[in-house]
Write an enzyme that holds these catalytic residues in place. Sequence first.
Site, short mmCIF file in Angstrom:
data_model
loop_
_atom_site.label_atom_id
_atom_site.label_comp_id
_atom_site.label_asym_id
_atom_site.label_seq_id
_atom_site.Cartn_x
_atom_site.Cartn_y
_atom_site.Cartn_z
N ASP A 314 0.87 -1.25 -0.04
CA ASP A 314 -0.01 -0.05 -0.03
C ASP A 314 0.83 1.24 0.02
O ASP A 314 1.94 1.36 0.89
CB ASP A 314 -1.05 -0.17 1.28
CG ASP A 314 -1.92 1.03 1.28
OD1 ASP A 314 -2.60 1.27 0.23
OD2 ASP A 314 -2.00 1.90 2.09
N THR A 315 0.55 2.07 -0.87
CA THR A 315 0.97 3.58 -0.69
C THR A 315 -0.04 4.60 -1.43
O THR A 315 -1.08 3.97 -2.26
CB THR A 315 2.27 3.63 -1.45
OG1 THR A 315 2.83 4.93 -1.26
CG2 THR A 315 2.08 3.30 -2.86
N ALA A 316 -0.19 5.64 -1.33
CA ALA A 316 -1.05 6.44 -1.49
C ALA A 316 -1.03 6.59 -3.34
O ALA A 316 -2.12 6.72 -3.88
CB ALA A 316 -0.71 7.91 -0.97
N GLY A 369 -8.59 4.28 -5.77
CA GLY A 369 -8.97 5.58 -5.08
C GLY A 369 -7.73 6.37 -4.75
O GLY A 369 -6.90 6.00 -4.02
N VAL A 370 -7.94 7.84 -5.06
CA VAL A 370 -6.95 8.76 -4.56
C VAL A 370 -7.84 9.99 -4.45
O VAL A 370 -8.33 10.75 -5.28
CB VAL A 370 -6.03 9.46 -5.81
CG1 VAL A 370 -5.06 10.39 -5.31
CG2 VAL A 370 -4.93 8.13 -6.05
N GLY A 371 -8.03 10.22 -3.12
CA GLY A 371 -8.56 11.52 -2.61
C GLY A 371 -9.99 11.47 -2.14
O GLY A 371 -10.61 12.58 -1.73
N CYS A 376 -9.03 12.43 4.04
CA CYS A 376 -8.10 12.76 2.99
C CYS A 376 -8.17 14.04 2.52
O CYS A 376 -9.33 14.46 1.95
CB CYS A 376 -8.21 11.62 1.84
SG CYS A 376 -6.84 11.81 0.57
#
Length: 556
Positions: A314-316, A369-371, A376
């Site tokens: 996992d990482t952003a 998913g980002v944001g 977040c």
Amino acid sequence: MAQLLFNKDEHPDATFNDIFLLPNNDIQKKVLKVATDEERMRIQAACRKYLQITDERQPLVENADTEIDFPAYQEYRSVLLEIAELHKIGGSFSRDDVDLKPRGGLSNTPLIVANMNNVTGKRMAEAIARVGGIAAVPQDKTDEELKSITEYMRTRHDVYETPITVTEDTKIHEFHKLLTKRSHNMAVAVDADGTLIGVLGKKDIPDGVNNDISVSAFIRRENFETQPDGIGPRAAIDYMDEKHVSYLPIVTGDKKVTGVLPLMDAAMRLRYNPNLDTRNGGLRALYTIGALNKNPIDRVKYLLDLGVYDILLDTANFDQGIVPYRNIEKVRNIAEQRGVDINLMAGNVVTRKATRDILAAGAKFVKVGVGPGAMCTTRMQTGVGRPQVSAVLECAEEANKRGGFVVADGGVTHPRDVAIDLAAGADYIMVGSLFAGTYESPSDLLGDEKNGFYKVNYGMASTRASVLRTFGQQRKTDKEIFRAIVGQRSEGISESRVYLKPNRESVALLHHDLLDGPASSSGYANALSLQEFPNEAVMGIQTTSGFQEGTAKEKF
């Protein structure tokens, strides 16, 4: 994925509020899957008649402008329903009949509790696994903590709850703090040998008592019910109904406590099957490794030594450089060398190409998913991200082509959001902040009965998380010294109150609430399972006022 009433390329910014799901009952589609050649010919002939098509080469397509012969349409429907009944298709069913098991084999329901420090600990992992879901243990755990969690999960009962346990020496304030970790406000009392001597509930201690004295005088040593180890949920419910109780200690022949069955949790067992660790025994969890830090390969080897085979890298932003992809390959190679089959998840990404690249590197599950998450602030800090529904639609389409599975991560606030993610093609839904507001999450319960109880949560890319992650580390480089003085990066909220909500204050109740809506959505689409639901769902775009029309109204 769902049939779309819009061109997704013309709407690359669809969010949960932009989407509606249409009731759908395409009996013909289901009949044609099982009909004989003769039955199929009858249906096609009836279609041509009502569509007034004489050329057999012309497609049997109907749209809003098609002029139909209505009496012939009635005949077609009669033929269709007759064949449907012969094949036992289209019978009515309840939402409780819908099969909740997702594809991919990771769990028995599609919900994953997020790998956030103030959301997932061992109690959360136990509670969600017992109702069929799975929790992602955070990456910030030490090796010793990981070992402790795995041992704990493997010794949990698949039906009975792990009880709150007190002794005669337990202080009242200690008892009250223990109660905040479970939703049923009851504890078992045992002696020094672990033998049951009674039960103790919150109501057994009068208001105004000195909280520094022991609970001994208030233990209910008589007039409580137990049942023997081995009793099933249905029999336990029948017994509790007969005895007018809502809490049962489960005991062995020598009065040692195996577990407890509160009435609500026993009822949950009638609907939800536990997510079992079939290789090691006990209950199952997903274990997180930072894809870019803390030497992920050594951590993978340690987890495999523990017999852990469900792993999240996992990482952003997974799609950066080559290191994350190389780490997937290394993890796969290590597993192959040891001769073990692992479920490897990697993320987060929001594009078709990044999804393909993760699967090409050897992962099985792609986290999308980002944001969109409640904690977040990435989009506000950086402008980077993508509306979640559009991201899931595109990534799920690609993953489905490549034999992979999608985990939609972030943005869920209502059961409808879970349904929309599933309709868009997601196989699993990761939820974080909502589960922070349950008794079983790790942080302390704060607040009061007047203003409401809450727990504190924070984002994993927040300043607070970064400080805790690097606390005590020796700083050598200019960049490390700069960050230590100026401050850590912040793409998340460092503190937020998540209030416990009525009928959703425990993991089991929240899990049920988040899936009961999608089960009903599946019924609206005449799908008997959540796996079938995306193939039957119809998804459209709505206006802001259209969304508002569907919300509850406080004033008339």
